[in-house]
Design an enzyme around this catalytic site. Sequence first.
Site, PDB file in Angstrom:
ATOM      1  N   LYS A  85       8.982   0.016   1.110  1.00 11.51           N
ATOM      2  CA  LYS A  85       7.596   0.113   1.337  1.00 11.51           C
ATOM      3  C   LYS A  85       6.613   0.461   0.232  1.00 11.51           C
ATOM      4  O   LYS A  85       6.533   1.779  -0.177  1.00 11.51           O
ATOM      5  CB  LYS A  85       7.157   1.085   2.503  1.00 11.51           C
ATOM      6  CG  LYS A  85       5.867   0.735   2.802  1.00 11.51           C
ATOM      7  CD  LYS A  85       5.126   1.770   3.731  1.00 11.51           C
ATOM      8  CE  LYS A  85       4.397   2.675   2.698  1.00 11.51           C
ATOM      9  NZ  LYS A  85       3.046   1.982   2.142  1.00 11.51           N
ATOM     10  N   GLU A 108       9.940  12.818  -5.285  1.00 18.92           N
ATOM     11  CA  GLU A 108       9.467  13.020  -6.633  1.00 18.92           C
ATOM     12  C   GLU A 108       7.681  13.221  -6.061  1.00 18.92           C
ATOM     13  O   GLU A 108       7.137  12.174  -5.591  1.00 18.92           O
ATOM     14  CB  GLU A 108       9.218  11.850  -7.300  1.00 18.92           C
ATOM     15  CG  GLU A 108      10.752  11.279  -7.714  1.00 18.92           C
ATOM     16  CD  GLU A 108      11.473  12.335  -8.820  1.00 18.92           C
ATOM     17  OE1 GLU A 108      10.452  13.269  -9.274  1.00 18.92           O
ATOM     18  OE2 GLU A 108      12.299  12.149  -9.099  1.00 18.92           O
ATOM     19  N   CYS A 150       1.899  11.913 -12.047  1.00 20.57           N
ATOM     20  CA  CYS A 150       1.974  13.016 -11.501  1.00 20.57           C
ATOM     21  C   CYS A 150       2.602  14.173 -12.297  1.00 20.57           C
ATOM     22  O   CYS A 150       2.844  15.243 -12.479  1.00 20.57           O
ATOM     23  CB  CYS A 150       3.406  12.897 -10.327  1.00 20.57           C
ATOM     24  SG  CYS A 150       4.628  12.066 -10.854  1.00 20.57           S
ATOM     25  N   GLU A 176      -3.915  19.102  -7.704  1.00 23.88           N
ATOM     26  CA  GLU A 176      -3.609  18.345  -8.718  1.00 23.88           C
ATOM     27  C   GLU A 176      -4.963  17.321  -8.730  1.00 23.88           C
ATOM     28  O   GLU A 176      -5.463  17.170  -7.384  1.00 23.88           O
ATOM     29  CB  GLU A 176      -2.650  17.475  -8.319  1.00 23.88           C
ATOM     30  CG  GLU A 176      -1.939  16.572  -9.157  1.00 23.88           C
ATOM     31  CD  GLU A 176      -0.562  15.805  -8.778  1.00 23.88           C
ATOM     32  OE1 GLU A 176      -0.432  15.754  -7.558  1.00 23.88           O
ATOM     33  OE2 GLU A 176       0.131  15.429  -9.566  1.00 23.88           O
TER      34      GLU A 176
HETATM   35  P1  ADP Z   1      -0.876   9.219  -3.179  1.00 20.04           P
HETATM   36  O1  ADP Z   1      -1.559  10.370  -3.303  1.00 20.04           O
HETATM   37  O2  ADP Z   1       0.054   8.930  -4.359  1.00 20.04           O
HETATM   38  O3  ADP Z   1      -1.445   8.195  -2.182  1.00 20.04           O
HETATM   39  P2  ADP Z   1       0.893   9.598  -0.876  1.00 20.04           P
HETATM   40  O4  ADP Z   1       1.873  10.476  -0.735  1.00 20.04           O
HETATM   41  O5  ADP Z   1      -0.596   9.279   0.396  1.00 20.04           O
HETATM   42  O6  ADP Z   1       0.324   9.458  -2.290  1.00 20.04           O
HETATM   43  O7  ADP Z   1       1.309   8.002  -0.500  1.00 20.04           O
HETATM   44  C1  ADP Z   1       2.477   7.660  -1.284  1.00 20.04           C
HETATM   45  C2  ADP Z   1       3.192   6.690  -0.283  1.00 20.04           C
HETATM   46  O8  ADP Z   1       3.362   7.180   0.703  1.00 20.04           O
HETATM   47  C3  ADP Z   1       2.349   5.283  -0.214  1.00 20.04           C
HETATM   48  O9  ADP Z   1       3.232   4.265  -0.159  1.00 20.04           O
HETATM   49  C4  ADP Z   1       1.738   5.517   1.164  1.00 20.04           C
HETATM   50  O10 ADP Z   1       1.324   4.271   1.961  1.00 20.04           O
HETATM   51  C5  ADP Z   1       2.761   6.285   1.943  1.00 20.04           C
HETATM   52  N1  ADP Z   1       2.682   7.061   3.242  1.00 20.04           N
HETATM   53  C6  ADP Z   1       1.322   7.818   3.228  1.00 20.04           C
HETATM   54  N2  ADP Z   1       1.355   8.394   4.529  1.00 20.04           N
HETATM   55  C7  ADP Z   1       2.524   8.208   5.009  1.00 20.04           C
HETATM   56  C8  ADP Z   1       3.337   8.184   6.236  1.00 20.04           C
HETATM   57  N3  ADP Z   1       2.842   9.035   7.107  1.00 20.04           N
HETATM   58  N4  ADP Z   1       4.522   7.759   6.405  1.00 20.04           N
HETATM   59  C9  ADP Z   1       5.123   7.226   5.410  1.00 20.04           C
HETATM   60  N5  ADP Z   1       4.443   6.814   4.355  1.00 20.04           N
HETATM   61  C10 ADP Z   1       3.500   7.317   4.171  1.00 20.04           C
END
Ligand code: ADP
Length: 484
Positions: A181, A256, A290, A387
């Site tokens: 995803k 990560e 990161c 961050e």
């Molecule tokens: P960033 O700050 O890099 O956007 P996130 O952790 O919000 O970091 O997002 C990283 C990935 O995790 C993206 O692909 C985002 O769509 C996905 N993501 C965010 N929320 C969820 C969730 N509740 N369940 C699964 N995947 C998620």
Amino acid sequence: MLVLKDSNLFQQLCFINGAWTGADSRETIDVTNPATGEKLGTIPKMGGAETRRAIEAANAALPKWRAKTAQERSVILRRWSELLLEHQEDLAVLMTAEQGKPLAESRGETVYAASFLEWFAEEAKRIYGDVIPPHQSDKRIVVLKEPIGVCAAITPWNFPSAMITRKAGPALAAGCTMVVKPATATPYSALALAELARRAGVPDGVFSVVTGSAAGIGGEMTANPIVRKLTFTGSTEIGKKLMAECAGTVKKVSMELGGNAPFIVFDDADIDAAIEGALISKYRNTGQTCVCTNRFLVQDGVYDRFAEKLAQAVANMKVGDGLKGETQQGPLIDMKAVEKVEEHIQDALAGGARVVTGGKRHMLGGTFFEPTVLADVKPGMLVAKEETFGPLAPLFRFKTEQEAIQMANDTEFGLAAYFYSQDVSRVWRVAEAIEYGIVGINTGLISTTVAPFGGVKESGIGREGSKYGIEDFLEVKYLCIGGV
Ligand code: ADP
């Protein structure tokens, strides 16, 4: 309108079980160019049901894929890597259009992404087991390394290609299959990778890409018992949530997560080298990696000189649309990112910090932000703890080596750290005393395919890249043969 040499690399559908899927999707999500606000296209908004289908296809494809010889898997991965390089320019244009980073950085990331496929094409052939001298004379003990099975990957927008190949490379090399995803902001790089995987001969179901609802797709990935491993790159907040969800079926996880990288400049540092490293480690991808420096810790004796030189270099950086000219700083990914940088600056100024250069939204508008340097920043401020993920360099002052180490470790994170010193004893002392997974010494650039990338503390679990990276996709099975 996006024009590519190979228009089939711009896919607006999901790739499930070897087929482009979702043309009939009732709901779609718009994808925009952060530099212009222009809509690039749409992607299907898929959820749990489609993810389940992709996971089941990955499970069906698993026996044949894992039964291939390492050499056979290696040839396919190598071809996939070569295709990335052949289409480097199109992939770079696509990446800059959806992510905003300067074209030169997108070209670089495409090579970096290809390098993981090439590296793990080689490592596939070196998954050795073990023969252990037995504890009883009529027994023989053999250790096998086997693929974990069906893996799920959730990836971020800051490295739309490399964070996928760094996971899919070792997974497929080990004999696992994978459902990805990608981040909703940057799905097109992921879908182009799927198209190239298809052309390289990756069999149906071995590598699928599902776009859409994070919670829907993520929920299925973490709950479905077929999935044996989740590999995630993103924020610590979401990582913790996913780990908790994975607990229900005791999945293996690789995480990560976020960092709070210190960049320590000692009095004995080569200041010009430190400035060069500072620019790379802080402002690459407009501060959105990161491993980007989050805190500059500068010793008293060189503080003013370092601040002045850094500000000069930063003020000269060219901000603009990554697709145009010699841009060094693209836009931030979205308005939320801009607001976070502003919040950190305001909090620091309220506590007595001062702006040396930058400090506000860029006159280009949108999500462009001035590359910024703040001086007189103190440990209690927001920038010390969180961050920033943007083009903000806060300069903290310290007096002794011990104080620098204490400040560096005063965080729940432990991904990357950097320091500059020319004293070899100090180099060893500090390298051993700081609690980080990656330490850059007299360099600001530490990412490479050949070295293990990963964090300690709340920055993560597991390592990616290098010979260690494939271990995360292998299970150890021990055979005890009796009555010999
Ligand atoms: P960033 O700050 O890099 O956007 P996130 O952790 O919000 O970091 O997002 C990283 C990935 O995790 C993206 O692909 C985002 O769509 C996905 N993501 C965010 N929320 C969820 C969730 N509740 N369940 C699964 N995947 C998620």
